[in-house]
Design a protein around this motif. Structure first.
Motif, short mmCIF file in Angstrom:
data_model
loop_
_atom_site.label_atom_id
_atom_site.label_comp_id
_atom_site.label_asym_id
_atom_site.label_seq_id
_atom_site.Cartn_x
_atom_site.Cartn_y
_atom_site.Cartn_z
N LEU A 262 29.04 39.17 44.04
CA LEU A 262 28.51 40.35 44.76
C LEU A 262 29.11 40.41 46.17
O LEU A 262 28.98 39.46 46.96
N THR A 263 29.74 41.53 46.46
CA THR A 263 30.40 41.70 47.76
C THR A 263 30.02 43.04 48.36
O THR A 263 29.93 44.05 47.65
N LYS A 264 29.77 43.05 49.66
CA LYS A 264 29.51 44.30 50.37
C LYS A 264 30.31 44.32 51.67
O LYS A 264 30.18 43.43 52.50
N SER A 265 31.12 45.36 51.80
CA SER A 265 31.92 45.51 53.02
C SER A 265 31.56 46.82 53.69
O SER A 265 31.27 47.82 53.03
N TYR A 266 31.55 46.80 55.01
CA TYR A 266 31.41 48.02 55.81
C TYR A 266 32.71 48.21 56.55
O TYR A 266 32.98 47.49 57.51
N LYS A 267 33.54 49.11 56.07
CA LYS A 267 34.89 49.29 56.62
C LYS A 267 35.62 47.94 56.61
O LYS A 267 35.86 47.38 55.57
N ASP A 268 35.90 47.38 57.80
CA ASP A 268 36.66 46.13 57.83
C ASP A 268 35.76 44.90 57.83
O ASP A 268 36.26 43.77 57.72
N VAL A 269 34.46 45.11 57.98
CA VAL A 269 33.55 43.96 58.08
C VAL A 269 32.98 43.60 56.70
O VAL A 269 32.42 44.46 56.01
N LEU B 252 19.18 49.65 47.17
CA LEU B 252 19.27 50.56 48.32
C LEU B 252 20.72 50.70 48.77
O LEU B 252 21.10 51.71 49.35
N LEU B 253 21.51 49.68 48.52
CA LEU B 253 22.94 49.74 48.81
C LEU B 253 23.71 49.59 47.50
O LEU B 253 23.25 48.92 46.57
N VAL B 254 24.88 50.18 47.49
CA VAL B 254 25.76 50.03 46.32
C VAL B 254 26.80 48.96 46.69
O VAL B 254 27.41 49.04 47.76
N PRO B 255 27.00 47.96 45.80
CA PRO B 255 27.96 46.91 46.15
C PRO B 255 29.40 47.43 46.20
O PRO B 255 29.73 48.37 45.48
N THR B 256 30.19 46.79 47.05
CA THR B 256 31.62 47.12 47.09
C THR B 256 32.27 46.59 45.80
O THR B 256 33.11 47.25 45.20
N SER B 257 31.86 45.39 45.39
CA SER B 257 32.28 44.85 44.09
C SER B 257 31.24 43.84 43.63
O SER B 257 30.36 43.44 44.39
#
Lengths: 296, 270
Positions: free
Chosen positions: B38-45, B81-86
């Motif tokens: 499970l990975t979550k990114s906000y732009k570059d972070v 509540l959030l969708v994972p980046t991957s």
């Protein structure tokens, strides 16, 4: 969606700012008929004295007017106070869940984004409908009292259609308020943005198309649009976006106001189009935007 | 001890497993929560990176970490509540990318700093959330839950008059109204006075013991974890640095005097 509608109605019935504007709206509509009555009495008195002095043989200018004339000032109160009330209701609705930090509780339940947005919108529309119904009843009663008898059924019907027409106008502005509330990061911008939009639509656009006569915009009678020349050409394109002026045209025609000129069907299309367009716009707000955190 | 009378098939099943009357239920997954890469990114972070986590049915799991370690992001991903980046999230075997709505029916959630609607009563607040969860006539259920939380006397009082601890109780009530299988608590004791912390801890332990609800809680209070959790995970810079049961953790670090020492030794390790 029912739960959100019910919650919206309950919240609007308890929040201070929408309630305060609702009180002002009801008061203004109630006195607007009285203002119409006082206008008639004053002008008629002057006319009687002028005729007795032998200075005129013209008929009393109010003799042939419909009793609905007394509702004329309600048009401007709907545009000035009613729309602001709708904007505040929309902004309050959008900010409420973010301020109460309940938005995550709502979105972590099996409720879709569209059910959330449209539930709120339907709730606000019901609240606006009830407000308009109340002011409509008050206006009908006050006019009947001033007229000294029950109005013809057709006049009551016209009055009902007039207040019914105000609903898409107010709903459209409520959606603009909701839109700003959902997308703004700050409470102040959530309030200022829709009010700026309202001022632009109500005061700026009509001026562009009517050769800039700002004081006249506070009259219930719309300005005749400029024809020909660059202002005329401009008005052809942007005139329909001046929904407040279009509301004056349509309402004046409905209330049998002899001073009104303008295209009735174009005015109706403009008002309904405004409501449909804003509803479409709000449907595009993303789930992540709804969760946006307020920074103040 | 008061108990909740409304049980789902799954909660009865879970109770029977916990009480030992049945070794395992066919209708039940071994793990209540499973994440894969499970990975979550906000732009570059990158807030969370390749989190592989599994929480067993009926556990009280404590996710530890410094501020900014990714704890709240993890809970937001697990509660859809959030969708994972991957990567993937499975709650009770349901994949969030395929059926987030089904997951929302299974979970209860108490975010950090929940305020609720100040100008409405406890009943009005809870009725709203119960209706959102699909409970049709929730009044009896609300009374039952408030009774369970010893909060019935505040049924018709406005939330605006409540202390932080009282609000937190209403927050817990809204989270368990629909009898969820998994309960997510984000810093549940944050801002509470010692008495409030103790009461909330008792409620969490009772919920787990009475109903077998799997509880996932974010916290940075190690004393709470020691007293409440049956297993822990430690997030460090968005990555899971450690996961084990509480007993195994204590056995694994025999030289450390407290969980605080264990936590610091894991946190400071490369």
């Amino acid at each position: 969606m029912k739960a959100i509608i019910r919650q919206e109605l309950l919240a609007l019935s308890r929040e201070r700012l929408p309630l305060m504007l609702f009180t002002v709206f009801v008061s203004m509509i109630s006195v607007s008929s009285l203002i119409g009555f006082l206008t008639k009495t004053t002008v008629s008195d002057v006319w009687i004295r002028t005729r007795e002095a032998g200075l005129t043989s013209a008929p009393n200018p109010f003799a042939s007017l419909s009793p609905l004339y007394y509702a004329r000032n309600s048009i401007i109160y709907i545009i000035l106070v009613g729309t602001l009330m709708a904007i505040i209701a929309g902004v309050s609705s959008a900010l409420r869940d973010r301020k109460a930090a309940t938005i995550d509780l709502i979105l972590s339940r099996p409720t879709s984004r569209s059910a959330y947005i449209y539930g709120k919108l339907i709730g606000i529309t019901i609240w606006l409908s009830l407000s308009l119904f109340l002011v409509g009843v008050i206006a009908a009663v006050v006019i009947s009292i001033i007229f000294g008898a029950a109005l013809p059924a057709s006049d009551y019907a016209r009055l009902a259609v007039f207040f019914l027409l105000a609903l898409p106008l107010l709903s459209g502005f409520a959606v603009i308020g909701m839109f700003a509330g959902l997308l703004s990061k700050r409470e102040t911008s959530a309030l200022l943005l829709p009010i700026s939009f309202w001022a632009f639509v109500t005061f700026v656009i009509p001026q562009i198309g009517t050769a800039a006569r700002p004081v006249a915009l506070l009259n219930p009678v719309p300005l005749p649009p400029t024809s020909g020349g660059p202002f005329g050409a401009l008005n052809f394109f942007i005139g329909p976006f001046a929904v407040s002026e279009q509301f004056k045209v349509a309402s004046g025609k409905i209330l049998n106001d002899p001073d009104i000129s303008g295209d009735f069907s174009k005015a109706i299309i403009s008002i309904l189009g405004f409501a449909v367009l804003t509803s479409f716009l709000i449907s595009m707000v993303k789930r992540t935007s709804i969760r946006g955190v307020l920074s103040e | 001890m008061k108990s909740l009378y409304v049980f789902t098939e799954k909660s009865i099943c879970r109770l029977s497993v916990l009480s030992g009357t049945r070794p395992y239920c066919d209708t039940m997954n071994e793990f209540a929560i499973v994440t894969k890469d499970l990975t979550k990114s906000y732009k570059d972070v990158v807030a969370l990176e390749n989190l592989n986590l599994s929480v067993r049915q009926g556990e009280i799991f404590g996710l530890l970490g410094h501020n900014g370690a990714g704890k709240t992001t993890t809970v937001n991903l697990l509660t859809t509540l959030l969708v994972p980046t991957s990567g993937t999230v499975e709650i009770e075997g349901v994949d969030s990318s395929k059926s987030a709505k089904d997951i929302r029916k299974l979970i209860g959630y108490l975010p950090e700093n929940v305020q609720l609607y100040n100008n409405m009563t406890t009943m009005e607040n809870l009725r709203f959330f119960a209706n959102l969860s699909g409970l049709k006539k929730p009044e009896a259920r609300i009374k039952e839950v408030l009774d369970y939380l010893n909060f019935n006397s505040h049924y018709n009082k406005r939330i605006g008059t409540f202390s932080k601890g009282m609000r937190q109780r209403v927050g817990i009530a809204q989270a368990i109204l629909h009898n969820p299988s998994v309960l997510f608590l984000d810093e549940p004791t944050s801002g509470l006075d010692p008495e409030g912390v103790r009461q909330l801890r008792d409620v969490i332990i009772r919920l787990n013991a009475d109903l077998g609800v799997t509880i996932f809680m974010n916290t940075h209070l190690l004393s709470e974890v020691t007293k409440t959790c049956s297993s822990i995970g430690i997030l460090k810079g968005g990555k899971l640095a450690y996961q084990n049961s509480m007993n195994s953790t204590l056995a694994e670090f025999p030289d450390q005097d407290s969980l605080e020492d264990i936590y610091l030794s894991i946190e400071t390790a490369d």
